[in-house]
Each structure stands twice: as C-alpha cells, then as structure tokens.
Design a protein around this motif. Structure first.
Motif, PDB file in Angstrom:
ATOM      1  N   ARG A  12       0.810  -1.233   0.000  1.00 58.72           N
ATOM      2  CA  ARG A  12       0.000   0.000   0.000  1.00 58.72           C
ATOM      3  C   ARG A  12       0.834   1.270   0.000  1.00 58.72           C
ATOM      4  NH1 ARG A  12      -3.806   0.313   4.805  1.00 58.72           N
ATOM      5  NH2 ARG A  12      -1.999  -0.649   5.785  1.00 58.72           N
ATOM      6  N   ALA A  14       4.089   1.716  -0.601  1.00 57.63           N
ATOM      7  CA  ALA A  14       4.991   1.845  -1.754  1.00 57.63           C
ATOM      8  C   ALA A  14       4.217   2.319  -2.980  1.00 57.63           C
ATOM      9  CB  ALA A  14       5.680   0.509  -2.032  1.00 57.63           C
ATOM     10  N   SER A  38       4.543 -13.026  -2.139  1.00 60.46           N
ATOM     11  CA  SER A  38       4.118 -14.304  -2.730  1.00 60.46           C
ATOM     12  C   SER A  38       3.643 -14.115  -4.166  1.00 60.46           C
ATOM     13  CB  SER A  38       3.010 -14.927  -1.872  1.00 60.46           C
ATOM     14  OG  SER A  38       1.828 -14.204  -2.055  1.00 60.46           O
ATOM     15  N   SER A  58       9.188 -12.563  -4.468  1.00 60.53           N
ATOM     16  CA  SER A  58      10.559 -12.625  -3.936  1.00 60.53           C
ATOM     17  C   SER A  58      11.261 -13.926  -4.327  1.00 60.53           C
ATOM     18  CB  SER A  58      10.544 -12.480  -2.417  1.00 60.53           C
ATOM     19  OG  SER A  58       9.702 -13.442  -1.849  1.00 60.53           O
ATOM     20  N   PRO A  78       7.699  -4.525   9.125  1.00 57.46           N
ATOM     21  CA  PRO A  78       8.908  -4.656   9.949  1.00 57.46           C
ATOM     22  C   PRO A  78       9.207  -6.108  10.349  1.00 57.46           C
ATOM     23  CG  PRO A  78       7.549  -2.844  10.725  1.00 57.46           C
ATOM     24  CD  PRO A  78       6.756  -3.526   9.653  1.00 57.46           C
ATOM     25  N   LEU A  87      18.111 -12.568   2.859  1.00 52.43           N
ATOM     26  CA  LEU A  87      18.125 -12.494   1.397  1.00 52.43           C
ATOM     27  C   LEU A  87      19.224 -11.572   0.877  1.00 52.43           C
ATOM     28  CD1 LEU A  87      14.519 -12.117   0.016  1.00 52.43           C
ATOM     29  CD2 LEU A  87      16.371 -13.400  -1.019  1.00 52.43           C
ATOM     30  N   VAL A 105      10.955   2.649   4.806  1.00 54.75           N
ATOM     31  CA  VAL A 105       9.808   3.270   5.489  1.00 54.75           C
ATOM     32  C   VAL A 105       9.354   2.398   6.660  1.00 54.75           C
ATOM     33  CG1 VAL A 105       8.967   4.504   3.445  1.00 54.75           C
ATOM     34  CG2 VAL A 105       8.119   2.209   3.908  1.00 54.75           C
TER      35      VAL A 105
HETATM   36  N1  LIG Z   1       0.391   1.914   5.041  1.00 51.15           N
HETATM   37  C1  LIG Z   1       0.773   3.034   5.626  1.00 51.15           C
HETATM   38  O1  LIG Z   1       0.005   4.004   5.756  1.00 51.15           O
HETATM   39  C2  LIG Z   1       2.173   3.214   6.132  1.00 51.15           C
HETATM   40  C3  LIG Z   1       2.595   4.470   6.556  1.00 51.15           C
HETATM   41  C4  LIG Z   1       3.910   4.629   6.970  1.00 51.15           C
HETATM   42  C5  LIG Z   1       4.797   3.578   6.986  1.00 51.15           C
HETATM   43  N2  LIG Z   1       4.353   2.353   6.607  1.00 51.15           N
HETATM   44  C6  LIG Z   1       5.329   1.264   6.659  1.00 51.15           C
HETATM   45  O2  LIG Z   1       5.375   0.697   5.363  1.00 51.15           O
HETATM   46  C7  LIG Z   1       5.649  -0.688   5.446  1.00 51.15           C
HETATM   47  C8  LIG Z   1       4.667  -1.424   4.563  1.00 51.15           C
HETATM   48  O3  LIG Z   1       3.347  -1.151   4.985  1.00 51.15           O
HETATM   49  P1  LIG Z   1       2.106  -1.377   4.004  1.00 51.15           P
HETATM   50  O4  LIG Z   1       0.920  -0.890   4.728  1.00 51.15           O
HETATM   51  O5  LIG Z   1       2.407  -0.863   2.655  1.00 51.15           O
HETATM   52  O6  LIG Z   1       2.099  -2.995   3.995  1.00 51.15           O
HETATM   53  P2  LIG Z   1       1.603  -3.980   2.841  1.00 51.15           P
HETATM   54  O7  LIG Z   1       0.540  -3.338   2.017  1.00 51.15           O
HETATM   55  O8  LIG Z   1       1.309  -5.279   3.517  1.00 51.15           O
HETATM   56  O9  LIG Z   1       2.907  -4.149   1.927  1.00 51.15           O
HETATM   57  C9  LIG Z   1       3.980  -4.963   2.254  1.00 51.15           C
HETATM   58  C10 LIG Z   1       4.482  -5.573   0.970  1.00 51.15           C
HETATM   59  O10 LIG Z   1       5.676  -6.311   1.231  1.00 51.15           O
HETATM   60  C11 LIG Z   1       5.616  -7.527   0.463  1.00 51.15           C
HETATM   61  N3  LIG Z   1       6.551  -8.529   0.961  1.00 51.15           N
HETATM   62  C12 LIG Z   1       6.414  -9.427   1.960  1.00 51.15           C
HETATM   63  N4  LIG Z   1       7.508 -10.201   2.073  1.00 51.15           N
HETATM   64  C13 LIG Z   1       8.381  -9.786   1.118  1.00 51.15           C
HETATM   65  C14 LIG Z   1       9.689 -10.213   0.723  1.00 51.15           C
HETATM   66  N5  LIG Z   1      10.317 -11.211   1.320  1.00 51.15           N
HETATM   67  N6  LIG Z   1      10.267  -9.564  -0.304  1.00 51.15           N
HETATM   68  C15 LIG Z   1       9.657  -8.549  -0.937  1.00 51.15           C
HETATM   69  N7  LIG Z   1       8.392  -8.120  -0.613  1.00 51.15           N
HETATM   70  C16 LIG Z   1       7.776  -8.728   0.408  1.00 51.15           C
HETATM   71  C17 LIG Z   1       4.172  -7.902   0.625  1.00 51.15           C
HETATM   72  O11 LIG Z   1       3.808  -8.914  -0.282  1.00 51.15           O
HETATM   73  P3  LIG Z   1       2.728 -10.047   0.190  1.00 51.15           P
HETATM   74  O12 LIG Z   1       1.448  -9.317   0.292  1.00 51.15           O
HETATM   75  O13 LIG Z   1       2.789 -11.048  -0.887  1.00 51.15           O
HETATM   76  O14 LIG Z   1       3.218 -10.571   1.505  1.00 51.15           O
HETATM   77  C18 LIG Z   1       3.485  -6.567   0.349  1.00 51.15           C
HETATM   78  O15 LIG Z   1       3.404  -6.314  -1.026  1.00 51.15           O
HETATM   79  C19 LIG Z   1       5.563  -1.077   6.918  1.00 51.15           C
HETATM   80  O16 LIG Z   1       6.857  -1.290   7.398  1.00 51.15           O
HETATM   81  C20 LIG Z   1       4.909   0.116   7.583  1.00 51.15           C
HETATM   82  O17 LIG Z   1       5.476   0.336   8.880  1.00 51.15           O
HETATM   83  C21 LIG Z   1       3.096   2.142   6.159  1.00 51.15           C
END
Ligand SMILES: NC(=O)c1ccc[n+]([C@@H]2O[C@H](COP(=O)([O-])OP(=O)(O)OC[C@H]3O[C@@H](n4cnc5c(N)ncnc54)[C@H](OP(=O)(O)O)[C@@H]3O)[C@@H](O)[C@H]2O)c1
Length: 280
Positions: A12, A14, A38, A58, A78, A87, A105
C-alpha cells in the motif's frame, strides 16, 4: 530522467509513493521494478499501475534486478525484515561510488540496523504517515552517513508529491512517529467519540459522523488559516457560563488533555523499544 527504482515490498505505502511519480512522468513505468512476498500478490500489486511496471515475487529469479537497482525503496512489514536481511546477504553488491541508496519506510528499524543489513548502501529512514495515501501526509526523514546532495534531492522528490517533508536527527523520529504516524488513530478515536456523543444527545448516526468529521477539519483549517494558538480558539468558543465551558470542565476533569500527552509519550517509548529489540 531518474535512475530505475527497485521497490522491495510493493504494497500500500509503496504504491502511494510510486503512483504520483509515474503520473507526473518523473519515472517511466519501465524504470520501476517491484517485489512482493508471494506469487499470488503479483496481479493485485499491478492494479492501478501503468503497463510497463514490472512486479515479481521474492522467489522469482528476476527479483535480482530490483535488488541490483541503485535506488531501492524498502516497504515490507517490519516483521519481514529478518527474512530480507538473510536475502540481501546473498545478493552481490559491488563497491560503487556513490553507494546505492536504500530508503526504508519501516517503523521501528533504525539506521544502524539498516546499515548493518545493507553494508554497501547509503541508508535513509523515512517515516511517512497514513494520510500520505491520499497525498496529505507528513514524512520525517533521517539521513544516513555519506549521503550526497544529489541523493537527498532524489529522496525528497519521492516523498514531496504525497507529503510535507521534515528533516530530523534520527533520535527525534520516534517522537515524530508517535505524533504523526499514530496521530491519525487518536484523531479517528476523537471523531468517533464525538459522533457517539451526538448520537447519545439525539442526532441520527450518519449526520453525527459527518458533523464530527467536518467540525474537526473545519477547526483545523481555522487554526491554520488564522494562525491561532489552540488556546485562542478554545477561548473564542467558550462564552461565560455557556455550554462549551461546561463541556470543557468535564473534559479537564476526565483527563482528556493528560491522556493525550501520555499516549504520545508512550508511543514514542514503544517505538524506541521496538527499534532496540530489532537491532538485537
Ligand atoms: N500503510 C501506511 O500508511 C504506512 C505508513 C507509513 C509507513 N508504513 C510502513 O510501510 C511498510 C509497509 O506497509 P504497508 O501498509 O504498505 O504494507 P503492505 O501493504 O502489507 O505491503 C507490504 C508488501 O511487502 C511484500 N513482501 C512481503 N515479504 C516480502 C519479501 N520477502 N520480499 C519482498 N516483498 C515482500 C508484501 O507482499 P505479500 O502481500 O505477498 O506478503 C506486500 O506487497 C511497513 O513497514 C509500515 O510500517 C506504512
């Protein structure tokens, strides 16, 4: 044109960062190479992104290309950081000048941990908040060692379309996060509670939700546009012996102000604790 960008964790946040850059033409779709966890996440990750953006899982051998990019955005959860560390230790990165840039992030992963996991990179910690998803965010940035002027510009350009940027020493990022990243949850709670109060006082639910939301955003706009201190706005609204001062008296008695102060201090402490645990 910018160099290509490898997005490790195209979820989300990214997508929220990358999409406006693609829309503005700062990056061509072919310059964006994303990795998800995945294979089943590849198609959902591509939704709303222009043709040409590449996304693999990945496990796919093509993911090497994202890992070899001179600019990497790390946006996994995290708790997935341990797996990423394993990796990355298998990925060959030569000695390059300037070093490749790694922007994380991840909440609770400090620069020292990032630098240890990505030894041949210059690391940056970015703390965007959730309103960044709609272009109204705040991002705190802490620079790693050896960062060049050009690299700082590249980082700022990534976050400017979705947020206002604040450059801070790393030790202030936990407090920044406790206010700005956790803050939307506190505000959501306040809006919900105010709406509940209006329902209890007899207004319909939908109307109460709408009015609570608009009262908050209107008050914030008034404070900002008139440059008022919050106490000035409070005093403007509270007339002698009136309804507002009766309500404020109750809020003070119930400890709303100190509850919010302590909540932010606790969130900052928790963020520091998580960073320490992650670095051990
Ligand atoms: N969302 C926000 O508003 C927000 C704001 C500030 C900071 N953050 C930070 O941003 C980070 C991500 O949050 P998000 O909300 O964007 O989470 P998210 O939507 O769950 O995105 C995480 C991504 O990482 C992928 N992933 C998992 N394992 C991986 C691997 N081994 N290699 C490469 N990619 C992999 C996931 O794929 P799968 O779905 O296939 O597992 C998913 O596409 C967190 O650390 C959070 O603290 C988020």
């Amino acid at each position: 044109m910018e160099v290509s960008i490898g997005v490790i964790g195209l979820g989300r946040i990214a997508k929220a960062i990358i999409s406006p850059l693609l829309e503005r033409g700062e990056y061509e779709p072919e310059q964006v190479f994303g990795i998800v966890g995945s294979p089943s996440s590849v198609s959902p990750a591509l939704i709303d992104l222009p043709a040409g953006v590449r996304v693999v899982s990945s496990e796919d051998y093509l993911s090497k290309e994202a890992w070899s990019s001179p600019l990497k955005l790390l946006a996994i959860k995290p708790q997935q950081f341990g797996k990423i560390k394993e990796l990355v230790s298998t990925v060959q990165v030569g000695d390059q000048i300037p070093k490749p840039l790694l922007i994380s992030v991840l909440a609770g992963i400090n620069l020292a941990s990032l630098q240890e996991a990505f030894p041949k990179h210059t690391c940056v910690r970015a703390v965007p908040n959730t309103p960044s998803l709609v272009g109204s965010g705040l991002t705190g940035l802490a620079w790693g060692d050896d960062i060049t002027f050009a690299q700082k510009t590249t980082v700022r350009k990534l976050f400017e379309p979705i947020s206002e940027i604040f450059e801070l020493p790393e030790q202030q990022l936990d407090s920044f996060l406790a206010l700005t990243s956790s803050g939307p949850a506190y505000i959501a709670l306040v809006i919900e509670a105010m709406a509940d109060g209006a329902v209890a006082a007899g207004l319909p639910r939908n109307l109460s939700n709408e009015l609570a939301h608009k009262t908050l955003s209107g008050s914030a706009t008034l404070l900002r546009k008139k440059g008022l201190h919050p106490a000035e706005l409070k005093d403007m609204v509270a007339s002698p012996g009136g309804t507002t001062i009766s309500a404020l008296r109750h809020l003070e008695f119930a400890g709303l102000r100190s509850a919010l102060i302590e909540a932010i201090v606790l969130a900052a402490q928790k963020s520091r604790q998580l960073a320490e645990e992650a670095s051990n």
